[in-house]
Design an enzyme around this catalytic site. Sequence first.
Site, PDB file in Angstrom:
ATOM      1  N   GLY A   1      20.493  -3.429  35.132  1.00 37.89           N
ATOM      2  CA  GLY A   1      20.500  -4.806  35.605  1.00 37.89           C
ATOM      3  C   GLY A   1      19.129  -5.362  35.884  1.00 37.89           C
TER       4      GLY A   1
ATOM      5  N   SER B   1      15.695  -2.792  31.252  1.00 39.60           N
ATOM      6  CA  SER B   1      16.900  -2.356  30.537  1.00 39.60           C
ATOM      7  C   SER B   1      17.663  -3.557  29.978  1.00 39.60           C
ATOM      8  CB  SER B   1      17.808  -1.530  31.457  1.00 39.60           C
ATOM      9  OG  SER B   1      18.292  -2.298  32.542  1.00 39.60           O
TER      10      SER B   1
ATOM     11  N   LYS C   1      -9.255   3.223  -2.856  1.00 41.15           N
ATOM     12  CA  LYS C   1      -9.630   2.416  -1.690  1.00 41.15           C
ATOM     13  C   LYS C   1     -11.068   2.722  -1.297  1.00 41.15           C
ATOM     14  CE  LYS C   1      -7.591   0.986   2.748  1.00 41.15           C
ATOM     15  NZ  LYS C   1      -6.451   1.186   3.671  1.00 41.15           N
TER      16      LYS C   1
ATOM     17  N   GLU D   1       0.835  -1.201   0.000  1.00 47.96           N
ATOM     18  CA  GLU D   1       0.000   0.000   0.000  1.00 47.96           C
ATOM     19  C   GLU D   1       0.874   1.257   0.000  1.00 47.96           C
ATOM     20  OE1 GLU D   1      -3.971   1.505   2.485  1.00 47.96           O
ATOM     21  OE2 GLU D   1      -2.689  -0.065   3.289  1.00 47.96           O
TER      22      GLU D   1
ATOM     23  N   CYS E   1      -6.063  -3.459   1.732  1.00 47.59           N
ATOM     24  CA  CYS E   1      -5.833  -3.543   3.172  1.00 47.59           C
ATOM     25  C   CYS E   1      -7.121  -3.699   3.980  1.00 47.59           C
ATOM     26  CB  CYS E   1      -5.032  -2.326   3.651  1.00 47.59           C
ATOM     27  SG  CYS E   1      -4.223  -2.608   5.267  1.00 47.59           S
TER      28      CYS E   1
END
Length: 718
Positions: free
Chosen positions: A356, A360, A114, A45, A175
């Site tokens: 830690g 992350s 469309k 598209e 679509c």
Amino acid sequence: MGRLATVAVSCLNQWALDFGGNKRRILESIEIAKQNNATYRSGPELEICGYSCEDHFFENDTLLHSWQVLVELMIHHSASDILIDVGMPVMHKNSTYNCRVVFLNKRILLIRPKLVLCDSGNYRESRWFSPWRKLRTVEDFYLPRIVQECTNQTIVPFGDAVIATADTCIGYEICEELWTPYSTHIPLCMDGVEIIVNSSGSYMELRKNSIILDLIKSTTFKNGGCYLYSNLRGCDGQRVYFNGCSNIVMNGSLIKVGTQFNLKEVEVICATIDLEDIHSYRNSLRSRSNSSSESYHRINVLDFSLSRETRKIPDPILTNFECLSAEEQISLGPACWLWDYLRRSKQGGYFLPLSGGVDSSSTACIVYSMCNLIYQACKDGDKQVLTEVRCIVGQDNYFPTGANELCNILFTTCYMATENSSSQTKQRAEELSSQISSYHLSVVIDKAVSAIISIFVSLTGKTPQFSIYGGSPRESLALQNVQARLRMVLTYLFAQLMLWVRGRQGGLLVLGSGNVDEALRGYMTKYDCSSADVNPIGGISKSDLKMFLKYFRKKYSLSAIDNIINATPTAELEPLIDGQITQSDEADMGMTYDELSVFGKLRKQNYCGPYSMFCKLLLLWGEQYTAEQIAEKVKHFFRCYAINRHKMTILTPSYHAEAYGPDDNRFDHRPFLYNVMWPWQFCCIDKKVEEFNNKKTEVPRYHLPIESNRDGKYAVNV
């Protein structure tokens, strides 16, 4: 007796307004289709201009440049003797339409607009385009002069029509038309159209891809025929990542399917089909044969046939295809998205504050996944990827020897400690960094924190204290926020200068690492490390991230992940007691991450306000909690949501993955200023609690399954 035709669908990584690059990728797809002896090529598209031009669709420049690219495509030698459709915006009678332009040998056959626009989720198509309401109607379209000079045409058909070649009939749905209750393919198939071409711009959501394939297979199972589905893939400048998986389906069975995530800019899927198989399959559907349908206008191209004399045999049914799991999608999708951002921004890599924790660490693993994809693409001979890697690292002859080497060059991580940080989190960050080979730093920022607080003390004469030392909640929160915001300031300083320190050109893009649940709850400091350039996990839930880490640990043998998954989530902004962490995210939030996911789904996907959410949870959680407890949980969530909703206006652009994301900028359009007490709504909840407790009869309680619907959205069924 068969009539064999080879058809091709394309999966392109286009970029909004990159007309030259988009043209190059379209031409490459046409050339690959020709090399495979295809007689029909379709593409995604709005492939000429890029799907995400957004308000640029209002500009005449976008329309003009699209026509210019179309002309260059039509006159290119690769476009001869193959039927082609491409996507672009077209203005007709002063309204702009999202169109497919079908051409053959320098002549436009049809401009098909469309019919049904998409305005749900991240889509806002009706802001820029008009839907074509005149079903089965064709009007005259007067071509721009630059096109007239190329095609020697003045007027071409514009509207809802089909292409009739000497051997078959081709129709179109674009679509969203596939997803509607009365899809376009139904009347097309009933009128004898044998090949349905769908050009799509469908973006990725977790667990959505299987729904698309099921829809397409169901379409051809009920109606017969061949379905050609071309989709975009990649990030063309937005938060979404287009889903890929272009495919060819026939008579209810999958014939060919492309990859969902890939660094290739161009992927073409070709299949050889027997048109006679469509005839026999449809003829066997007696209920279909007894129906009648209104006819479409046919554009006759009787001097051209899709079927050719060939020694090929029809491609067999694909029986072993499986959609990627959610863990695999998290591993690959955000990694490809990050690659697109990195190469197109022309920066030198990424910088991440690595704490830690799960969030992350998940972000770090996704970057490592990106490096693995890049290395594999270079190893497989992808010249485009290799050229872009060399540009990023600044070495013309560079060739990566492995993913870990790439990770050390492209990825810088930093553990930013204060006196409130524990040795355990520092160790977890260092172990993960060592195993993925990021360029790792560790720094203590207490001096910066003390300097900022001293400015306040010298100005006001008052010294704020943490609550553990007798301070008020607002004092304690302010002291926590200072640490978080200073990390953001230092993050950007390091990101701008670390490549200078390492003797390289350019800067680093800053990565955020807040998950979708924390954004929904507002559990983050405004302008702390949640503020970044991009966030690959901002649309992913905590529970899915943990699932992903378990999968990633097994795939890459990263033993450091074991301790990360088992650790208690914590911000580490309050003082330690005897060197141990006492702060917990879930305790601070007053709710668990699993509860947050349920709140998010009910709020966004089931459109629940406080009262209706309470009523549903009374059934869902009635065996675990009392009505009063459920009411308090709902009230607490909506208070927190309302208080923190303003944070969504500055949320870092995040990879879209969960259908309940709270991203204010594109996806979740709601106010950011609320009456946080919700007086009317909470009063209704209180009355319901009283009514519930006064009832003598038992309310049936049952668990409500959370399932996906046809749009890939997950909802609690009631």
